[in-house]
Enzyme design. Sequence first.
Site, PDB file in Angstrom:
ATOM      1  N   LYS A  30       0.838  -1.203   0.000  1.00  0.00           N
ATOM      2  CA  LYS A  30       0.000   0.000   0.000  1.00  0.00           C
ATOM      3  C   LYS A  30       0.876   1.258   0.000  1.00  0.00           C
ATOM      4  CE  LYS A  30      -3.735  -2.401   2.483  1.00  0.00           C
ATOM      5  NZ  LYS A  30      -4.577  -2.414   3.705  1.00  0.00           N
ATOM      6  N   TYR A  82     -12.218  -2.952  -2.875  1.00  0.00           N
ATOM      7  CA  TYR A  82     -12.729  -2.990  -1.497  1.00  0.00           C
ATOM      8  C   TYR A  82     -14.259  -3.009  -1.445  1.00  0.00           C
ATOM      9  CZ  TYR A  82      -8.084  -2.425   0.577  1.00  0.00           C
ATOM     10  OH  TYR A  82      -6.786  -2.619   0.984  1.00  0.00           O
ATOM     11  N   PHE A  86     -15.127   2.976   7.674  1.00  0.00           N
ATOM     12  CA  PHE A  86     -13.760   3.324   7.251  1.00  0.00           C
ATOM     13  C   PHE A  86     -13.583   3.313   5.732  1.00  0.00           C
ATOM     14  CE2 PHE A  86     -13.701  -1.277   8.307  1.00  0.00           C
ATOM     15  CZ  PHE A  86     -13.253  -1.818   7.108  1.00  0.00           C
ATOM     16  N   THR A 129      -4.818  -7.974  10.736  1.00  0.00           N
ATOM     17  CA  THR A 129      -5.188  -6.683  10.130  1.00  0.00           C
ATOM     18  C   THR A 129      -4.655  -5.497  10.928  1.00  0.00           C
ATOM     19  OG1 THR A 129      -7.194  -7.725   9.273  1.00  0.00           O
ATOM     20  CG2 THR A 129      -7.159  -5.318   9.292  1.00  0.00           C
ATOM     21  N   ASN A 171      -1.607  -0.283   7.341  1.00  0.00           N
ATOM     22  CA  ASN A 171      -1.076  -1.622   7.631  1.00  0.00           C
ATOM     23  C   ASN A 171      -0.280  -2.232   6.475  1.00  0.00           C
ATOM     24  OD1 ASN A 171      -3.152  -2.313   5.969  1.00  0.00           O
ATOM     25  ND2 ASN A 171      -4.289  -3.534   7.480  1.00  0.00           N
ATOM     26  N   HIS A 175      -1.709  -5.482   1.367  1.00  0.00           N
ATOM     27  CA  HIS A 175      -2.942  -6.246   1.181  1.00  0.00           C
ATOM     28  C   HIS A 175      -2.593  -7.651   0.712  1.00  0.00           C
ATOM     29  CE1 HIS A 175      -6.867  -7.520  -0.233  1.00  0.00           C
ATOM     30  NE2 HIS A 175      -6.227  -7.983  -1.301  1.00  0.00           N
ATOM     31  N   GLU A 225      -9.278 -10.844  -7.568  1.00  0.00           N
ATOM     32  CA  GLU A 225      -8.402  -9.679  -7.447  1.00  0.00           C
ATOM     33  C   GLU A 225      -7.326  -9.664  -8.529  1.00  0.00           C
ATOM     34  OE1 GLU A 225      -9.135  -8.981  -2.655  1.00  0.00           O
ATOM     35  OE2 GLU A 225      -7.231  -9.846  -3.284  1.00  0.00           O
TER      36      GLU A 225
END
Length: 149
Positions: free
Chosen positions: A9, A49, A57, A91, A112, A115, A126
Amino acid sequence: MERTFLAVKPDGVQRGLVGEIIRRLEAKGFTLVGLKLMKVSRELAEQHYDVHREKPFFPGLVEFITSGPVVAMVWEGEGVVASARKLIGATNPLTAEPGTIRGDFGVSVGRNLIHGSDAVETGRREIALWFKEEELVSWQPTLTSWLYE
Ligand code: ADP
């Protein structure tokens, strides 16, 4: 052979952890079959997502994932989906085990670092969402016979 989708990320890219993350997956024995640095569009972020669309969130997550470059990857190997999730850790990086990527390098659930697909079927979805078929490279590492019986 099983495949999973992983993405470093924007926080992981900004913090210079791309090499460390790739190193861990390579050292484990998984095979890199797709890799690209990219800015994520809002449309892709929202599709990726989609299951979290109703969560509080979600807007912040989409904002964050589109805020800077991401390193999108496809990795291959026996049991790679579940094993990569273990290497990544829980997570929330604060409760993720030391020795995992999130446990070693993160402090916040909204930052975090990485992914990883949560199931083989999710991985398929994905990979198709993030990569064109011709961007994936099927190859046989010469080490294979030293990694698998
Ligand atoms: P994982 O990435 O471990 O599969 P989830 O699928 O539950 O976790 O959530 C997707 C992503 O949404 C997380 O990696 C994290 O970046 C973000 N997220 C999840 N829960 C929260 C939360 N409570 N607050 C902020 N961001 C969150």
